[in-house]
Design a protein around this motif. Sequence first.
Motif, mmCIF file in Angstrom:
data_model
loop_
_atom_site.group_PDB
_atom_site.id
_atom_site.type_symbol
_atom_site.label_atom_id
_atom_site.label_comp_id
_atom_site.label_asym_id
_atom_site.label_seq_id
_atom_site.Cartn_x
_atom_site.Cartn_y
_atom_site.Cartn_z
ATOM 1 N N GLU A 121 0.827 -1.204 0.000
ATOM 2 C CA GLU A 121 0.000 0.000 0.000
ATOM 3 C C GLU A 121 0.860 1.252 0.000
ATOM 4 N N LYS A 122 1.902 1.259 0.836
ATOM 5 C CA LYS A 122 2.760 2.437 0.944
ATOM 6 C C LYS A 122 3.617 2.623 -0.305
ATOM 7 N N LEU A 123 4.037 1.529 -0.937
ATOM 8 C CA LEU A 123 4.805 1.622 -2.179
ATOM 9 C C LEU A 123 3.949 2.226 -3.286
ATOM 10 N N PHE A 124 2.706 1.785 -3.390
ATOM 11 C CA PHE A 124 1.794 2.350 -4.394
ATOM 12 C C PHE A 124 1.593 3.838 -4.153
ATOM 13 N N TRP A 125 1.348 4.212 -2.898
ATOM 14 C CA TRP A 125 1.124 5.616 -2.568
ATOM 15 C C TRP A 125 2.356 6.456 -2.904
ATOM 16 N N THR A 126 3.545 5.924 -2.641
ATOM 17 C CA THR A 126 4.788 6.644 -2.912
ATOM 18 C C THR A 126 4.961 6.918 -4.401
ATOM 19 N N ILE A 127 4.784 5.876 -5.213
ATOM 20 C CA ILE A 127 4.971 6.041 -6.662
ATOM 21 C C ILE A 127 3.891 6.936 -7.244
ATOM 22 N N ASP A 128 2.671 6.786 -6.755
ATOM 23 C CA ASP A 128 1.564 7.614 -7.229
ATOM 24 C C ASP A 128 1.775 9.076 -6.865
ATOM 25 N N SER A 129 2.414 9.344 -5.728
ATOM 26 C CA SER A 129 2.576 10.714 -5.237
ATOM 27 C C SER A 129 3.833 11.403 -5.740
ATOM 28 N N TYR A 130 4.925 10.658 -5.906
ATOM 29 C CA TYR A 130 6.227 11.277 -6.162
ATOM 30 C C TYR A 130 6.858 10.928 -7.505
ATOM 31 N N TYR A 131 6.300 9.960 -8.221
ATOM 32 C CA TYR A 131 6.901 9.510 -9.477
ATOM 33 C C TYR A 131 5.894 9.621 -10.613
ATOM 34 N N GLU A 132 6.420 9.662 -11.840
ATOM 35 C CA GLU A 132 5.580 9.804 -13.026
ATOM 36 C C GLU A 132 5.137 8.461 -13.606
ATOM 37 N N THR A 133 5.674 7.372 -13.114
ATOM 38 C CA THR A 133 5.363 6.046 -13.643
ATOM 39 C C THR A 133 3.890 5.701 -13.420
ATOM 40 N N PRO A 134 3.153 5.335 -14.493
ATOM 41 C CA PRO A 134 1.751 4.930 -14.309
ATOM 42 C C PRO A 134 1.686 3.569 -13.629
ATOM 43 N N LEU A 135 0.902 3.487 -12.576
ATOM 44 C CA LEU A 135 0.842 2.248 -11.799
ATOM 45 C C LEU A 135 -0.570 2.021 -11.294
ATOM 46 N N LEU A 136 -1.111 0.832 -11.596
ATOM 47 C CA LEU A 136 -2.382 0.429 -11.014
ATOM 48 C C LEU A 136 -2.105 -0.245 -9.671
ATOM 49 N N GLU A 137 -3.009 -0.072 -8.728
ATOM 50 C CA GLU A 137 -2.778 -0.595 -7.388
ATOM 51 C C GLU A 137 -2.571 -2.104 -7.397
ATOM 52 N N GLU A 138 -3.304 -2.806 -8.291
ATOM 53 C CA GLU A 138 -3.188 -4.265 -8.330
ATOM 54 C C GLU A 138 -1.850 -4.733 -8.922
ATOM 55 N N TRP A 139 -1.105 -3.832 -9.529
ATOM 56 C CA TRP A 139 0.214 -4.184 -10.058
ATOM 57 C C TRP A 139 1.316 -4.086 -8.993
ATOM 58 N N THR A 140 1.010 -3.500 -7.871
ATOM 59 C CA THR A 140 2.032 -3.215 -6.862
ATOM 60 C C THR A 140 2.769 -4.460 -6.354
ATOM 61 N N PRO A 141 2.083 -5.580 -6.052
ATOM 62 C CA PRO A 141 2.827 -6.759 -5.581
ATOM 63 C C PRO A 141 3.883 -7.231 -6.584
#
Length: 216
Positions: free
Chosen positions: A132-152
């Motif tokens: 959860e925290k990794l997804f939030w970090t990338i979503d907040s600070y990085y430009e990489t498109p990421l779906l939450e279900e891809w995080t694992p």
Amino acid sequence: MKFMEFKHKDIYVKTHTSIIVTREVNEKDRKQQNELVYANVIDIDSRVQAMFAQFHHSRKKSDVFFRISHAPRIGEKDYDKNSLYVYPSGKYKHMSLREDDTFVTGLVVSEKVLERQKDGYIIFAWDGNIHEKLFWTIDSYYETPLLEEWTPYLYEQLIKSKGLVPLNVHDFSNDNPELVVYELLVEEDVLDGCISFGLQTGALILTEDEQVQEVV
């Protein structure tokens, strides 16, 4: 609970600490060092403020370290006398909160925890939910498109490539048993490559609705 002590020439400061987080660093011709990322210090206000001050003086890095040792109770004799030495690195922020008429709790935090730096970002998951925290970090600070279900999947790839490295949590009071801390060490190009590879191999899947949204 442990003591956190600082000595430098004629300066001596000692406070209690309940938890610290460190990162291991190996430097050429030197022993492995434990760099301080986060510390919770507890004591009377003057000692806490004196400890804060040590993170703002410009001294040679080799001269500055903090000693972590057991804080014995009154009359306690049979206890672990080993010490852990931790070293500051980079810039820190601090804040304090008065607990009662006597004690103050202070937090010392590396700027890498507070905002993205050129050489990475440090992620705290107090509840242990690093996905959860990794997804939030990338979503907040990085430009990489990421779906939450891809995080694992992304987490596993980064762990394998050492783009995401676990840090050492020393919880001396056992008040935060679920806390895990990681340092993200890669930029967008690596994150983008992981996602692209996952899509190409079928490890990651875009649904029809998501593909339509991307086109729009």
